[in-house]
Motif scaffolding. Structure first.
Motif, PDB file in Angstrom:
ATOM      1  N   LYS A 161     -29.611  38.241  -8.196  1.00 35.87           N
ATOM      2  CA  LYS A 161     -30.973  38.842  -8.486  1.00 35.87           C
ATOM      3  C   LYS A 161     -31.374  40.107  -7.478  1.00 35.87           C
ATOM      4  N   LEU A 162     -31.085  39.851  -6.047  1.00 31.63           N
ATOM      5  CA  LEU A 162     -31.174  40.703  -5.195  1.00 31.63           C
ATOM      6  C   LEU A 162     -30.435  42.104  -5.284  1.00 31.63           C
ATOM      7  N   ASP A 163     -29.220  41.654  -5.946  1.00 31.90           N
ATOM      8  CA  ASP A 163     -28.169  43.065  -6.055  1.00 31.90           C
ATOM      9  C   ASP A 163     -29.005  44.078  -7.092  1.00 31.90           C
ATOM     10  N   GLU A 164     -29.932  43.597  -8.056  1.00 27.02           N
ATOM     11  CA  GLU A 164     -30.672  44.156  -8.997  1.00 27.02           C
ATOM     12  C   GLU A 164     -31.707  45.237  -8.398  1.00 27.02           C
ATOM     13  N   ILE A 165     -31.991  44.739  -7.239  1.00 24.20           N
ATOM     14  CA  ILE A 165     -32.871  45.729  -6.291  1.00 24.20           C
ATOM     15  C   ILE A 165     -32.569  47.088  -6.339  1.00 24.20           C
ATOM     16  N   LYS A 166     -33.298  48.122  -6.547  1.00 25.67           N
ATOM     17  CA  LYS A 166     -32.933  49.693  -6.639  1.00 25.67           C
ATOM     18  C   LYS A 166     -33.281  50.512  -5.460  1.00 25.67           C
ATOM     19  N   ASP A 167     -32.789  51.661  -5.236  1.00 30.00           N
ATOM     20  CA  ASP A 167     -33.244  52.450  -4.162  1.00 30.00           C
ATOM     21  C   ASP A 167     -34.752  52.837  -4.173  1.00 30.00           C
ATOM     22  N   GLY A 168     -35.483  52.920  -3.139  1.00 28.94           N
ATOM     23  CA  GLY A 168     -36.770  53.175  -3.048  1.00 28.94           C
ATOM     24  C   GLY A 168     -37.509  51.667  -3.061  1.00 28.94           C
ATOM     25  N   ASP A 169     -36.820  50.694  -3.633  1.00 29.79           N
ATOM     26  CA  ASP A 169     -37.637  49.383  -3.535  1.00 29.79           C
ATOM     27  C   ASP A 169     -37.980  49.158  -2.038  1.00 29.79           C
ATOM     28  N   ILE A 170     -39.091  47.915  -2.000  1.00 31.79           N
ATOM     29  CA  ILE A 170     -39.244  47.213  -0.714  1.00 31.79           C
ATOM     30  C   ILE A 170     -38.741  45.749  -0.988  1.00 31.79           C
ATOM     31  N   LEU A 171     -38.198  45.272   0.000  1.00 36.20           N
ATOM     32  CA  LEU A 171     -37.888  43.869   0.085  1.00 36.20           C
ATOM     33  C   LEU A 171     -38.492  43.265   1.244  1.00 36.20           C
ATOM     34  N   VAL A 172     -39.106  42.084   1.226  1.00 34.81           N
ATOM     35  CA  VAL A 172     -39.750  41.431   2.127  1.00 34.81           C
ATOM     36  C   VAL A 172     -39.204  39.907   2.386  1.00 34.81           C
ATOM     37  N   LEU A 173     -38.419  39.852   3.701  1.00 42.99           N
ATOM     38  CA  LEU A 173     -37.926  38.582   4.016  1.00 42.99           C
ATOM     39  C   LEU A 173     -38.740  37.871   5.070  1.00 42.99           C
ATOM     40  N   ALA A 174     -39.268  36.784   4.775  1.00 41.80           N
ATOM     41  CA  ALA A 174     -40.241  36.082   5.647  1.00 41.80           C
ATOM     42  C   ALA A 174     -40.228  34.735   5.710  1.00 41.80           C
ATOM     43  N   GLY A 175     -40.402  34.090   6.873  1.00 43.84           N
ATOM     44  CA  GLY A 175     -40.324  32.700   7.281  1.00 43.84           C
ATOM     45  C   GLY A 175     -38.760  32.124   7.615  1.00 43.84           C
ATOM     46  N   SER A 176     -38.933  30.959   7.746  1.00 42.98           N
ATOM     47  CA  SER A 176     -37.755  30.145   8.323  1.00 42.98           C
ATOM     48  C   SER A 176     -36.755  30.014   7.276  1.00 42.98           C
ATOM     49  N   ILE A 177     -35.693  29.502   7.693  1.00 44.27           N
ATOM     50  CA  ILE A 177     -34.568  28.999   6.722  1.00 44.27           C
ATOM     51  C   ILE A 177     -34.270  27.593   6.614  1.00 44.27           C
ATOM     52  N   PRO A 178     -34.368  27.163   5.429  1.00 49.10           N
ATOM     53  CA  PRO A 178     -33.908  25.667   5.334  1.00 49.10           C
ATOM     54  C   PRO A 178     -32.743  25.199   5.971  1.00 49.10           C
ATOM     55  N   ASN A 179     -32.624  24.037   6.444  1.00 38.96           N
ATOM     56  CA  ASN A 179     -31.214  23.611   6.997  1.00 38.96           C
ATOM     57  C   ASN A 179     -30.311  23.475   6.001  1.00 38.96           C
ATOM     58  N   THR A 180     -30.390  23.690   4.664  1.00 42.05           N
ATOM     59  CA  THR A 180     -29.549  23.499   3.526  1.00 42.05           C
ATOM     60  C   THR A 180     -29.028  24.797   3.349  1.00 42.05           C
ATOM     61  N   LEU A 181     -29.397  25.894   3.909  1.00 40.98           N
ATOM     62  CA  LEU A 181     -28.580  27.155   3.862  1.00 40.98           C
ATOM     63  C   LEU A 181     -28.204  27.758   5.263  1.00 40.98           C
ATOM     64  N   PRO A 182     -26.927  28.692   5.136  1.00 36.50           N
ATOM     65  CA  PRO A 182     -26.569  29.072   6.308  1.00 36.50           C
ATOM     66  C   PRO A 182     -27.389  30.022   7.203  1.00 36.50           C
ATOM     67  N   GLU A 183     -27.484  29.587   8.508  1.00 37.78           N
ATOM     68  CA  GLU A 183     -28.247  30.383   9.332  1.00 37.78           C
ATOM     69  C   GLU A 183     -28.362  31.760   9.407  1.00 37.78           C
ATOM     70  N   ASP A 184     -27.074  32.394   9.009  1.00 39.42           N
ATOM     71  CA  ASP A 184     -27.047  33.869   8.815  1.00 39.42           C
ATOM     72  C   ASP A 184     -27.521  34.415   7.338  1.00 39.42           C
ATOM     73  N   ILE A 185     -28.243  33.655   6.857  1.00 38.35           N
ATOM     74  CA  ILE A 185     -28.509  34.224   5.467  1.00 38.35           C
ATOM     75  C   ILE A 185     -29.352  35.555   5.238  1.00 38.35           C
ATOM     76  N   TYR A 186     -30.148  35.722   6.465  1.00 33.43           N
ATOM     77  CA  TYR A 186     -30.889  37.089   6.438  1.00 33.43           C
ATOM     78  C   TYR A 186     -29.897  38.215   6.604  1.00 33.43           C
ATOM     79  N   GLU A 187     -28.855  37.930   7.415  1.00 30.72           N
ATOM     80  CA  GLU A 187     -28.015  39.129   7.808  1.00 30.72           C
ATOM     81  C   GLU A 187     -26.957  39.448   6.503  1.00 30.72           C
ATOM     82  N   LYS A 188     -26.669  37.988   5.780  1.00 30.32           N
ATOM     83  CA  LYS A 188     -25.966  38.139   4.673  1.00 30.32           C
ATOM     84  C   LYS A 188     -26.419  39.010   3.479  1.00 30.32           C
TER      85      LYS A 188
END
Length: 301
Positions: free
Chosen positions: A120-147
């Motif tokens: 779904k994130l791959d569909e984001i286009k040039d000029g769009d805005i993406l907001v990444l906010a909040g903590s990461i649940p322990n079931t996800l990799p800690e570097d998910i924002y970086e990825k």
């Protein structure tokens, strides 16, 4: 288009108890339900300000369906991924002599479900805005924002990150458009206690040296400081009012900043809108409305 991501949405069950007594049966004086998560809050406030966005994230179980229905009822578009196990969390927020919170853990997120989000994130286009906010649940990799940011770095996407300490520091190399630590979080990143605006500005510029384009430092009742990518520093006080609710004020500031920037294309206006919108949420029982923001703007210098 604006997209927000909430990895661990929640139903916020907010109760008021006149005099909370531990170890005893307590009766509520007031109860409210909110559909929470930092990204969802940003999307709702943007909608209140007349700006459409799409809320992304994960939901599960009967609570997940309630979150999806509740977000839809606010008029916000969503494209949540429904998980096959568990249930979305319920956070209990108790308001009495002091405020206390009991936050749920959240459901398990499997690798194939995470891959669905990536697509779904791959569909984001040039000029769009993406907001990444909040903590990461322990079931996800800690570097998910970086990825996520590494995956999108070849596109011209303005990414806003509202997270704490290492989650934030580790994404700076991908040059986020805006980051929003508060003054205490900023001090924790560098192992110092910040005592005045000059020190806050100094360490905000250190974050810029590491890659952040614009650094917005929220300071609760003391206002906010914005250090911009064009070398300017803006300081704004908070308008006068009675704080009724601290939940969602920071998310509202993020939404207001985005709205103000899109409105006039200036960082000065972005900061002004951010302050007014964050304050409008703090001064009300729920999230900021357009009318409340406009009233505060009319009284701000």
């Amino acid at each position: 288009m604006i997209y927000t991501v909430t990895f661990n949405p929640a139903i916020d069950y907010v109760v008021k108890v006149d005099h909370l007594t531990l170890g005893m049966v307590n009766r509520t004086a007031q109860e409210d339900i909110y559909y929470g998560g930092k990204g969802i809050n940003v999307s709702i406030v943007l909608k209140n300000l007349g700006i459409q966005s799409t809320a992304l994230g994960f939901v599960a179980g009967f609570t997940g369906k309630e979150i999806s229905d509740g977000v839809a009822a606010t008029g916000v578009s969503s494209d949540f991924i429904t998980l096959r196990e568990g249930m979305s969390r319920i956070n209990v927020k108790i308001k009495s002599q002091e405020e206390s919170e009991i936050n749920g853990q959240g459901p398990m997120i499997h690798d194939d479900e995470l891959e669905e989000l990536y697509k779904k994130l791959d569909e984001i286009k040039d000029g769009d805005i993406l907001v990444l906010a909040g903590s990461i649940p322990n079931t996800l990799p800690e570097d998910i924002y970086e990825k996520i940011m590494a995956r999108l770095q070849e596109k011209d996407i303005r990414i806003v990150v509202d997270a704490t300490k290492d989650l934030l520091l580790n994404v700076l190399k991908y040059h986020p458009f805006m980051i929003k630590p508060n003054n205490h979080e900023l001090g924790e990143m560098f192992g110092v206690v910040l005592k005045n605006n000059d020190e806050i500005i100094h360490y905000a510029k250190e974050l810029q040296k590491r890659g952040a384009r614009n650094v917005l430092i929220s300071m609760a009742g003391d206002g906010a400081i914005l250090v911009t990518e064009d070398g300017e520093t803006h300081i704004s006080a908070t308008p006068k009012g009675t704080v009724k609710n601290s939940v969602g004020a920071g998310d509202s500031m993020v939404a207001g900043f985005i709205a103000g920037y899109l409105q006039k294309g200036t960082y000065e206006n972005a900061l002004k809108m951010g302050i007014a919108t964050g304050s409008a949420s703090a001064f009300s029982e729920g999230l900021a409305t357009k009318e409340a923001v406009e009233e505060l703007l009319s009284n701000m210098q």
